[in-house]
Design an enzyme around this catalytic site. Structure first.
Site, short mmCIF file in Angstrom:
data_model
loop_
_atom_site.label_atom_id
_atom_site.label_comp_id
_atom_site.label_asym_id
_atom_site.label_seq_id
_atom_site.Cartn_x
_atom_site.Cartn_y
_atom_site.Cartn_z
N ARG B 255 0.87 -1.18 0.00
CA ARG B 255 0.00 0.00 0.00
C ARG B 255 0.90 1.22 0.00
NH1 ARG B 255 -2.96 0.95 5.33
NH2 ARG B 255 -1.27 2.44 5.56
N HIS B 259 -3.78 4.63 4.82
CA HIS B 259 -5.04 3.87 4.76
C HIS B 259 -6.04 4.63 3.89
CE1 HIS B 259 -8.59 1.67 5.89
NE2 HIS B 259 -9.11 2.72 6.47
N TYR B 267 3.99 5.40 10.04
CA TYR B 267 4.37 4.15 10.70
C TYR B 267 5.02 3.15 9.73
CZ TYR B 267 -0.28 3.70 8.71
OH TYR B 267 -1.34 3.77 7.85
#
Lengths: 324, 335
Positions: B255, B259, B267
């Protein structure tokens, strides 16, 4: 007209719809050769084959989700929960997928999820629950709870033909206890129609499921005391036949609402609110509810009997309302 | 995937015999559509002009495009939120996608929901809900109905490695396996479930190892190689169509964004992103097509410019449209 138990009437409705429409099929735990835990589908696999009477793993999310997917692909599934208590394992599928599909996609989800509910059999907290209020609180789901065999047949046929997801609650204490004449063949009771099962002039008892029979028992006893009590069986919680309820209260001016499910945020609260809203000026006494004590359904008979609403509690409350 | 970074090899595209050059150009076009839709919506998001979230699929394009391209029109597809490529493969018009993403008047969902959550029954495409994993049993049920009706279709469904940890993943896949349903499930392992790395999501080496437990075939493939994805999906679909039951494919990717666009993904170790940037599924495929003389650099740039111009134009037009009228809120709770 043949006489049937509630259980036989439910089987009859399923068999009738499966013969009439080959898109109708069943899925659930132990429903094929074994005929289901309560034998609702006994003999079905012999008549309809294992393709239309599907035994599933213990996977309620797969049963309900699978039913939704099959409905999206043009079939009409009737899913059995072995006990309606286990519907919690498929909760997400019902409240988030089934209940939102018409709203979001405009597509029908013609599924029925049916199964036994209710206490009184010392079956403990996980086989006795009345779970209908959870679903009545979820827009997009219809909720049906019959009290009589003929109604059970007619309502189940209507549920199967409904384009929306329908939850169909069957009180297991009534399965073999109640017997009456049930019309053969085609018999449809439209969802959203209440029935006055006993007319009266002094007090209305609004009930559904097992408590309809308790209400009839109480009405008979009150008649001997000189009170004329009307019993209204709402038959479906969603859609609710509000007009019949309000009309009854306007005629009798006194009302007690009863259900076997626990009291707080139970469906009786909704009925009470609607009566307060629409018939306040007709009331001669406060609206009262008789429901289970707010606790899990306990196992040992003295505890369970204390927790569940009884004829004595209902009788006592009715007397108070009549005397108010 | 730390071991992958350590070796730091960028694998070659493994060409499949199943594709001709015309199909390869189509794959690139769909991947470009998906990538450019992300680029344009990210830009709009930064400008404060976007409505709703942007769940970019940058890094995922080879998976949704390479797999959806295998299907026949009568097959059904249940994509998740990083599978916009599959929507383009199925022929959903850009304007339809934009209307749904932006919840504008004229959207198929009437403003009741956004992103790729819509369904297009004509194209046999059924979007996800936000509870990832929920659509797995539903897709399996769709496949079971086809089986009951004797229709030789296949249902292709996607889930992330995050959603693969739900109970519905297990219940759905197990039920599909027991019934030998014509069902293919692709796990897009992008290595993060929001901020949670795979080491805190599951303890098995490969998620495809789970297939053994269901009694079905499973394999883990390079999810950044569109040809590899096409080939793996092709054989899984063929198997399903032949009545041999479901398959599980784990496609590894990264990814490359947060998100959603509100999340800067601080992170994620930078070196991990650096490595996967070199494995960019789109750029690698462009290089492959150029190296094999299938398209020239200039032709690709021309394709890119055309798609970008169209995407910008359609999104701008749709953003000018009003939201649906308030009365839509009261419709279709029941049919």
């Amino acid at each position: 007209m043949p006489t049937m138990t509630l259980l036989q009437a439910i089987s009859d409705a399923l068999r009738y719809e499966m013969r009439r429409d080959e898109r109708v099929f069943l899925l659930g735990e132990d429903i094929a050769e074994f005929g289901g835990a309560f034998k609702v589908t006994k003999g079905f696999v012999e008549e309809f084959g294992k393709q239309r009477v599907i035994n599933t793993p213990i996977s309620e999310a797969a049963i309900i989700g699978g039913a939704i997917g099959a409905a999206l692909n043009g079939l009409i599934p009737v899913a059995e929960m072995q006990f309606m208590d286990f519907i919690t394992n498929g909760f997400n599928q019902l409240v988030n997928v089934a209940a939102t599909t018409a709203y979001r996609w405009g597509l029908p989800v013609p599924i029925v999820v049916r199964g036994p509910v209710g206490g009184g059999m010392s079956a403990g907290p996980f086989h006795s629950r009345s779970a209908e209020a959870w679903f009545a609180h979820t827009p997009g789901l219809k909720v049906v709870f019959p009290a009589f065999p003929a109604d059970a047949k007619g309502l189940l046929i209507a549920a199967i033909r409904d384009p929306n997801p329908v939850l169909f609650f069957e009180h297991k204490g009534l399965y073999r206890k109640i017997r009456e004449d049930v019309p053969e063949g085609e018999h449809v009771v439209p969802l959203g129609t209440a029935r006055i099962v006993r007319p009266g002039a002094d007090l209305s008892i609004i009930a559904y499921g097992r408590m309809v029979h308790t209400a009839l028992e109480v009405a008979a006893r009150l008649e001997s005391e000189g009170a004329s009590v009307e019993v209204v069986d709402i038959r479906t919680l969603v859609p609710l036949d509000e007009a019949t309820v309000i009309d009854s209260v306007k005629r009798t001016n006194r009302v007690v609402i009863t259900h076997e499910a626990t009291l707080t945020a139970g469906f009786g609260a909704e009925i009470a609110a609607r009566i307060a809203d629409k018939a306040f000026e007709y009331l001669d006494a406060p609206i009262r509810r008789v429901a289970a004590f707010d606790a899990p359904v306990p196992m040992a008979p003295p505890l369970e009997q204390a927790m569940l609403p009884s004829a004595e509690k209902l009788l006592d409350t009715c007397r108070q309302v009549l005397e108010y | 995937m730390a071991d992958v970074v350590a070796t730091a090899e960028i694998p070659e595209i493994v060409p499949t015999r199943l594709l001709n050059d015309q199909q390869r150009v189509a794959l690139l076009r769909w991947m470009l559509h998906a990538r450019i839709f992300d680029e344009v919506t990210i830009r709009l998001y930064r400008q404060g002009k976007m409505f709703g979230s942007v769940f970019a699929q940058i890094g995922h394009e080879a998976i949704s495009v390479g797999s959806a391209a295998v299907l026949q029109p009568e097959d059904a597809i249940f994509p998740m939120h990083r599978d916009l490529g599959a929507h383009f493969v199925r022929g959903v018009p850009l304007r339809t996608i934009a209307l749904n993403h932006l919840a504008r008047q004229g959207s198929m969902m009437r403003g009741t929901d956004g992103t790729g959550h819509y369904a297009d029954p004509q194209r046999k495409l059924y979007g996800n809900i936000s509870h990832l994993g929920a659509m797995i049993p539903v897709a399996v049920g769709y496949a079971l109905a086809a089986q009951l009706k004797g229709e030789p279709i296949v249902v292709l469904n996607y889930i992330g490695e995050g959603g693969a940890q739900t109970g519905e993943f297990h219940e759905g896949l197990n039920f599909a396996a027991v019934r030998k349903a014509p069902f293919v499930l692709i796990i897009e392992n992008n290595q993060y479930a929001y901020s949670t790395p795979t080491t805190e999501e599951y303890a098995c080496k490969k998620l495809s190892d789970r297939a053994i437990g269901y009694g079905i075939p499973g394999e883990t493939i390079d999810g950044t190689d569109v040809e590899r994805v096409y080939e793996a999906t092709f054989y899984a679909v063929e198997r399903a169509r032949n009545g041999e039951g479901p398959s599980l494919i784990e496609a590894i990717c990264m990814r490359m964004r947060g998100h959603a666009e509100h999340d800067n993904a601080s992170y994620v170790p930078r070196e991990l992103l650096e490595y996967w940037k070199k494995r960019d599924p789109l750029l690698r495929y462009q290089r492959f097509l150029i190296d094999n003389g299938i398209l020239s650099e200039a032709e690709i740039q021309q394709m890119r410019r055309e798609i970008e111009a169209e995407t910008v134009r359609v999104l701008d037009e749709v953003l000018q449209l009003p939201f649906p009228p308030a009365e839509e809120a009261f419709k279709n709770v029941f049919l």
